[in-house]
Design an enzyme around this catalytic site. Structure first.
Site, PDB file in Angstrom:
ATOM      1  N   LEU A  15       3.878   1.342  -3.966  1.00 35.26           N
ATOM      2  CA  LEU A  15       2.730   0.616  -3.426  1.00 35.26           C
ATOM      3  C   LEU A  15       3.029   0.249  -1.979  1.00 35.26           C
ATOM      4  O   LEU A  15       3.482  -0.840  -1.683  1.00 35.26           O
ATOM      5  CB  LEU A  15       2.502  -0.639  -4.278  1.00 35.26           C
ATOM      6  CG  LEU A  15       1.128  -1.252  -4.175  1.00 35.26           C
ATOM      7  CD1 LEU A  15       0.058  -0.265  -4.615  1.00 35.26           C
ATOM      8  CD2 LEU A  15       1.042  -2.512  -5.000  1.00 35.26           C
ATOM      9  N   HIS A  16       2.733   1.185  -1.067  1.00 39.02           N
ATOM     10  CA  HIS A  16       3.139   1.003   0.333  1.00 39.02           C
ATOM     11  C   HIS A  16       2.298  -0.047   1.078  1.00 39.02           C
ATOM     12  O   HIS A  16       2.800  -1.084   1.505  1.00 39.02           O
ATOM     13  CB  HIS A  16       3.006   2.329   1.092  1.00 39.02           C
ATOM     14  CG  HIS A  16       3.701   3.483   0.456  1.00 39.02           C
ATOM     15  ND1 HIS A  16       5.059   3.673   0.537  1.00 39.02           N
ATOM     16  CD2 HIS A  16       3.229   4.533  -0.278  1.00 39.02           C
ATOM     17  CE1 HIS A  16       5.400   4.788  -0.089  1.00 39.02           C
ATOM     18  NE2 HIS A  16       4.310   5.327  -0.596  1.00 39.02           N
ATOM     19  N   ASP A  17       1.032   0.283   1.304  1.00 37.83           N
ATOM     20  CA  ASP A  17       0.228  -0.486   2.258  1.00 37.83           C
ATOM     21  C   ASP A  17       0.003  -1.962   1.891  1.00 37.83           C
ATOM     22  O   ASP A  17      -0.050  -2.808   2.802  1.00 37.83           O
ATOM     23  CB  ASP A  17      -1.133   0.212   2.475  1.00 37.83           C
ATOM     24  CG  ASP A  17      -0.964   1.587   3.118  1.00 37.83           C
ATOM     25  OD1 ASP A  17       0.087   1.821   3.734  1.00 37.83           O
ATOM     26  OD2 ASP A  17      -1.894   2.404   3.011  1.00 37.83           O
TER      27      ASP A  17
END
Ligand code: BDR
Ligand code: CA
Length: 308
Positions: free
Chosen positions: A230-232
């Site tokens: 879950l990057h952003d």
């Protein structure tokens, strides 16, 4: 104090998850959302940003279309983990609203001049819009409060390439222009976002929240099959609860010349590496992932309540 932000993004499933996190969080005031080509072509990222606003009944937030290709490269396909529609191909409708007339670049410039020293850029995609805004109006650089961004991989391998993370790789020249801008920056590279893992148990919890939670869970399940990180949302979570993360001060540059390592983030930490340069970035490396996912759940619940 509320942080006034522009979300610059390429939705993108994890971009959508980040936007919805911001919607549920009074710690940030969203001035607007600017779209850029990245995960999918610009027409789709911009339409997806409008659709996310509509899903959450937040059509009060303006969405602007930005750059349709990197600075030097031709327009090209991004990554398919987001699906053909960019939102996991879970059957979402097209947005009903119309695109804004002003460009993303002009919007960024106007907002920074309207509130000098008070606007934070939350950058979740390739940095083309920001680099072009800095190029059109270099005077905005000292007026931007800070840039908190997802991009790069300081001390770990890349994802799209062995040495490069997707956002930096997609437009390395834009990323380097921003790194060299002198604007205070906080970097969320793969070092930290690879520690924020989407699990079945976590998406099940989101599903129980209701309509919006279920939509996010479905998107994350589709995307998570190809990229479990879950990057952003880490960028937005930092603006809400910075204590969840920790990192080191460093000097970040982007390789724009080497054929093997183009898009690689090169991070200097030691006195020898810095060679007289002051750090330009707080490089995040650690996350309390349980707190991150609890925050997401809590804030999506608020979006759910406010949208119903
Ligand atoms: C980044 O690339 C995109 O696929 C994601 O939206 C994120 O911004 C991760 O490398
Ligand atoms: Ca993104």
């Amino acid at each position: 104090m509320t942080e006034r932000i522009i979300i610059d993004c390429d939705p993108g499933v994890d971009d959508a998850a980040a936007i919805l996190l911001a919607f549920g969080s009074s710690e940030v005031e969203i001035l607007g959302i600017t779209a850029v080509a990245g995960n999918i072509p610009l027409e789709k990222t911009e339409a997806n940003a409008r659709l996310i606003c509509e899903l959450a009944n937040r059509t009060d937030i303006p969405v602007f279309q930005g750059c349709g290709r990197p600075l030097l490269y031709p327009a090209r396909a991004g990554v398919t983990v987001h699906g053909m529609d960019g939102l996991g191909d879970i059957g979402l409708p097209k947005p009903a609203s119309a695109p804004a007339a002003r460009t993303a670049v002009q919007f960024i410039i106007d907002q920074v001049h309207a509130a000098p020293g008070d606007v934070t850029l939350a950058v979740l995609g390739p940095m083309t819009n920001i680099a072009v805004a800095l190029s059109v109006d270099p005077g905005i650089a000292p007026l931007i409060k800070r840039i908190v961004f997802m991009g790069g991989a300081a001390f770990c391998p890349g994802n799209i390439k062995e040495r490069a993370e997707f956002n930096f790789y997609f437009d390395p020249h834009a990323a380097q222009a921003v790194m060299a801008s002198g604007i205070p920056m906080v970097m969320f590279g793969l070092d930290v976002t690879h520690k924020a893992i989407i699990t079945q148990e976590r998406t099940e919890r989101l599903k129980r929240l209701g309509r919006i939670g279920s939509t996010i869970a479905d998107m994350l399940n589709a995307y998570g099959a190809g990229d479990p990180c879950l990057h952003d949302p880490c960028v937005i979570a930092y603006l809400i609860e910075p204590e969840i993360f920790s990192g080191v001060e460093g000097f970040v540059e982007v390789d724009c010349v080497s054929s093997l390592a183009i898009g690689q983030s090169v991070v200097s930490l030691t006195e020898r590496e810095l060679a007289g340069r002051a750090p330009n970035c707080l490089v995040m490396t650690e996350v309390d992932h349980d707190r991150l996912f609890s925050l997401l759940e809590e804030r999506y619940q608020r979006v759910e309540l406010e949208a119903s």
